[in-house]
Scaffold this active site. Structure first.
Site, PDB file in Angstrom:
ATOM      1  N   ARG A  23     -18.003  10.797  45.869  1.00 28.21           N
ATOM      2  CA  ARG A  23     -17.259  12.079  46.511  1.00 28.21           C
ATOM      3  C   ARG A  23     -15.886  12.905  45.933  1.00 28.21           C
ATOM      4  NH1 ARG A  23     -16.432   8.265  52.416  1.00 28.21           N
ATOM      5  NH2 ARG A  23     -15.177   7.130  49.599  1.00 28.21           N
ATOM      6  N   ARG A  50     -24.154 -15.280  52.428  1.00 27.97           N
ATOM      7  CA  ARG A  50     -23.987 -13.968  51.301  1.00 27.97           C
ATOM      8  C   ARG A  50     -24.361 -15.276  50.261  1.00 27.97           C
ATOM      9  NH1 ARG A  50     -21.890  -9.279  48.147  1.00 27.97           N
ATOM     10  NH2 ARG A  50     -23.852  -8.511  46.563  1.00 27.97           N
ATOM     11  N   GLY A  53     -21.853  -0.697  42.894  1.00 24.03           N
ATOM     12  CA  GLY A  53     -23.306  -1.330  42.389  1.00 24.03           C
ATOM     13  C   GLY A  53     -24.700  -0.514  42.380  1.00 24.03           C
ATOM     14  N   ASP A  59     -28.535 -12.956  47.034  1.00 24.40           N
ATOM     15  CA  ASP A  59     -28.654 -11.927  45.629  1.00 24.40           C
ATOM     16  C   ASP A  59     -30.462 -12.328  44.695  1.00 24.40           C
ATOM     17  OD1 ASP A  59     -27.476 -10.745  47.466  1.00 24.40           O
ATOM     18  OD2 ASP A  59     -26.314  -9.627  45.870  1.00 24.40           O
ATOM     19  N   GLU A  85     -28.710  -6.168  55.287  1.00 27.47           N
ATOM     20  CA  GLU A  85     -28.326  -7.009  54.364  1.00 27.47           C
ATOM     21  C   GLU A  85     -28.271  -8.255  55.499  1.00 27.47           C
ATOM     22  OE1 GLU A  85     -26.690  -6.587  49.720  1.00 27.47           O
ATOM     23  OE2 GLU A  85     -26.247  -5.687  50.739  1.00 27.47           O
ATOM     24  N   GLU A 112     -27.418   6.494  50.525  1.00 28.33           N
ATOM     25  CA  GLU A 112     -27.663   6.914  51.778  1.00 28.33           C
ATOM     26  C   GLU A 112     -27.062   8.527  52.027  1.00 28.33           C
ATOM     27  OE1 GLU A 112     -26.354   3.246  54.655  1.00 28.33           O
ATOM     28  OE2 GLU A 112     -27.926   2.580  53.262  1.00 28.33           O
ATOM     29  N   ASN A 113     -25.866   8.792  51.829  1.00 20.82           N
ATOM     30  CA  ASN A 113     -24.870   9.161  51.926  1.00 20.82           C
ATOM     31  C   ASN A 113     -25.116  10.658  51.015  1.00 20.82           C
ATOM     32  OD1 ASN A 113     -24.626   8.111  54.369  1.00 20.82           O
ATOM     33  ND2 ASN A 113     -23.600   6.774  52.717  1.00 20.82           N
ATOM     34  N   HIS A 116     -31.366   0.726  45.438  1.00 25.61           N
ATOM     35  CA  HIS A 116     -29.834   0.658  45.573  1.00 25.61           C
ATOM     36  C   HIS A 116     -28.516   1.444  44.856  1.00 25.61           C
ATOM     37  CE1 HIS A 116     -27.657  -2.280  48.178  1.00 25.61           C
ATOM     38  NE2 HIS A 116     -26.257  -1.584  47.010  1.00 25.61           N
ATOM     39  N   GLY A 129     -25.339   2.401  45.130  1.00 21.02           N
ATOM     40  CA  GLY A 129     -23.747   2.748  46.285  1.00 21.02           C
ATOM     41  C   GLY A 129     -22.822   2.058  44.607  1.00 21.02           C
TER      42      GLY A 129
END
Length: 401
Positions: free
Chosen positions: A285, A91, A212, A148, A384, A334-335, A208, A210
């Site tokens: 969280r 990457r 970032g 990226d 990824e 995702e969470n 996306h 996260g």
């Protein structure tokens, strides 16, 4: 064909060994705290058996040595010898305008990656370290760079051009590049497979989200716009990054706080975002717990984050003149069902209705909009490493033995 995928950070090294014939992960793990006291290698084999080795890793050379030893370990390893690794996929964060796709690594490619280091000073030098060490340890193994930025190189000039003197672009390549491209590529493709759509005749928005975060508009399989810019600082409010702001703030704060540009950029990169707004944490969280406990700044941070995402989704609907699906991925996407819910409930203008029960699903593929929704909203965990392995396999397969 076994492909070793390497993701080198400044003080960490993530790896996966993937059998690309079956697309199964044979082993994976992370070397953490490289160059820092308390270095550790965490390793998991294909049976899911975990092991941990605490040993000083003064540099990436030592880290990769430990990874290769773990992979060939007789008790817990995944392969009998390093000869079982056909190629290595790296990457690389920033490829500038040099690279529109993944490439076989040679001296010219390495030189171009170095040229882009000013645009990604935290990432490209670390990526280069990984390439250099692998070259030393496995000199006869072909290596591929997966960027990226590459997926976003299909953006039209009107999307990547900034409203600054054009000479800045001509002389210094100041433009929008975008990041997380490997994730956006995987999730957009997987979304169309999951929904039974034609990737090359679809309009997909990928969120996306996260620590970032970035959003991309993908029309007919090509990225037409994305939220991050010259650097990963632009766009959404993130964990510790500010996202979009008025550039005049830099001069304004410089005078009032007696800070130079580098100090301000450090704050905007590492002490801003939801951490800066809340004063609590960059972790969503922790923000949820604080919000539920009555912390108004934590609540504001979550609202501001979700609001910026909504704005970009709306803008990208306009940019593509419509949308077929919106997909969430990465740690928050995702969470964090509460964040997803806040965003989706403001997409009613698209004919979207949130399926509350489906939205409780975390970390796996799901449609979280109701059956009656005109636009589908999905959760698609990103992968990824699999994209890097696939690209590496495709390039190496063309080589003559």
């Amino acid at each position: 064909m076994n492909i070793l995928v390497i993701n080198c950070g400044s003080s960490s090294l993530k790896f996966q060994l993937i059998d690309t014939d079956t697309e199964k992960v044979l082993a994976n793990g992370i070397c953490d705290r490289i160059g820092i006291e308390g270095s550790v290698l965490q390793y998991k084999n294909k049976e899911g058996k975990k092991s941990e080795k605490k040993e000083a890793m003064p540099n990436h050379t030592k880290a990769i040595e430990m990874v290769l030893e773990a992979l060939t370990n007789k008790q817990n390893g995944a392969i009998s010898s390093l000869d079982d690794i056909r190629a290595i996929g790296h990457r690389v964060v920033h490829g500038g305008e040099f690279f529109k796709e993944s490439v076989l690594i040679n001296d010219t490619v390495i030189a171009h990656i170095k040229e882009c280091s000013d645009l990604a000073p935290l990432h490209n030098p670390a990526n280069l370290m990984g390439i250099d060490v692998c070259k030393q340890k496995m000199p006869n193994t072909p290596m591929v760079a997966v960027f990226d930025t590459a997926f976003h190189q299909s953006m039209p000039p009107q999307a990547y051009t900034y409203g600054v003197p054009y000479e800045w672009y001509e002389k210094h390549k100041v433009r929008r590049y975008g990041f997380h491209g490997t994730s956006h590529k995987y999730v957009s493709q997987r979304t169309t497979e999951f929904l039974g759509l034609d990737y090359h005749n679809s309009k997909i928005i990928v969120c996306h989200l996260g620590n970032g975060s970035s959003i991309s508009a993908i029309k007919n399989g090509k990225c037409v716009d994305t939220s991050m810019g010259l650097t990963p600082l632009e766009g959404l409010i993130m964990g510790t990054r500010c996202g979009d702001l008025d550039p005049a703030i830099l001069e304004y704060i410089s005078k009032r706080e007696d800070l130079d540009i580098q100090s301000i950029l450090n704050v905007l990169n590492k002490k801003s975002g939801v951490l800066g707004i809340s004063g609590v944490s960059s972790d969503f969280r922790d923000l949820l717990d604080a919000d539920l406990g009555g912390n108004e700044r934590a609540k504001l941070a979550r609202l501001a984050f979700a609001y910026r995402v909504m704005k970009y989704v709306g803008a990208y609907c306009a940019a593509m003149n419509g949308v077929d699906a919106v997909s969430f991925c990465a740690g928050v996407g995702e969470n964090a069902k509460f964040i997803r819910g806040m965003i989706v409930k403001h997409l009613e203008f698209l004919g979207v209705e949130l399926d509350e029960e489906a939205n409780n699903i975390c970390g796996q593929e799901a449609i979280i909009s109701t059956a009656n929704s005109k636009v589908k909203v999905c959760v698609i965990p990103t992968n990824e490493e699999l994209v890097i392995a696939r690209d590496t396999r495709a390039i190496v397969s063309q080589l003559k033995d």
